[in-house]
Scaffold this motif. Structure first.
Motif, PDB file in Angstrom:
ATOM      1  N   GLU A 162       0.857  -1.173   0.000  1.00  0.00           N
ATOM      2  CA  GLU A 162       0.000   0.000   0.000  1.00  0.00           C
ATOM      3  C   GLU A 162       0.898   1.229   0.000  1.00  0.00           C
ATOM      4  O   GLU A 162       1.749   1.390   0.872  1.00  0.00           O
ATOM      5  N   VAL A 163       0.694   2.086  -1.004  1.00  0.00           N
ATOM      6  CA  VAL A 163       1.492   3.290  -1.150  1.00  0.00           C
ATOM      7  C   VAL A 163       0.535   4.472  -1.279  1.00  0.00           C
ATOM      8  O   VAL A 163      -0.230   4.552  -2.238  1.00  0.00           O
ATOM      9  N   LYS A 164       0.566   5.350  -0.297  1.00  0.00           N
ATOM     10  CA  LYS A 164      -0.303   6.535  -0.289  1.00  0.00           C
ATOM     11  C   LYS A 164      -1.757   6.148  -0.512  1.00  0.00           C
ATOM     12  O   LYS A 164      -2.425   6.674  -1.401  1.00  0.00           O
ATOM     13  N   ASN A 165      -2.237   5.203   0.287  1.00  0.00           N
ATOM     14  CA  ASN A 165      -3.624   4.735   0.251  1.00  0.00           C
ATOM     15  C   ASN A 165      -4.025   4.083  -1.054  1.00  0.00           C
ATOM     16  O   ASN A 165      -5.190   4.040  -1.408  1.00  0.00           O
ATOM     17  N   ARG A 166      -3.079   3.584  -1.796  1.00  0.00           N
ATOM     18  CA  ARG A 166      -3.338   2.854  -3.038  1.00  0.00           C
ATOM     19  C   ARG A 166      -2.571   1.548  -3.004  1.00  0.00           C
ATOM     20  O   ARG A 166      -1.515   1.458  -2.391  1.00  0.00           O
ATOM     21  N   SER A 167      -3.088   0.552  -3.692  1.00  0.00           N
ATOM     22  CA  SER A 167      -2.382  -0.719  -3.797  1.00  0.00           C
ATOM     23  C   SER A 167      -1.405  -0.665  -4.955  1.00  0.00           C
ATOM     24  O   SER A 167      -1.725  -0.160  -6.018  1.00  0.00           O
TER      25      SER A 167
END
Length: 82
Positions: free
Chosen positions: A71-76
């Motif tokens: 998870e990177v900045k609320n994204r997968s």
């Protein structure tokens, strides 16, 4: 990934495809691939055997050693190691 039940005619073909897709995964001896690695390998294998694929010869020589979802900045995001 959902597979048909063993009584379904496509059961064996899906198992055979997954077996062939696993050849795209290179891991240390005894290490089992995770579900994401199997999914990535299956996608690569599907491209390789698709008759209409323009990149099938390029994909033939690609093997993976790992795949991980982060998870990177609320994204997968998916990281694949070649």
């Amino acid at each position: 990934v959902t597979y048909p039940p063993p009584s379904h005619p496509l059961w064996w073909s899906s198992k055979l495809a997954m077996f062939n897709a696993r050849k795209k995964i290179v891991k240390d001896k005894g290490a089992a691939p995770n579900a994401l690695e199997e999914e990535v390998a299956k996608a690569l294998f599907d491209i390789e055997v698709a008759p209409q694929s323009d990149i099938k010869t390029d994909v033939r020589d690609i093997y993976i050693s790992g795949a991980q979802e982060l998870e990177v900045k609320n994204r997968s995001a998916i990281v694949v190691q070649f």
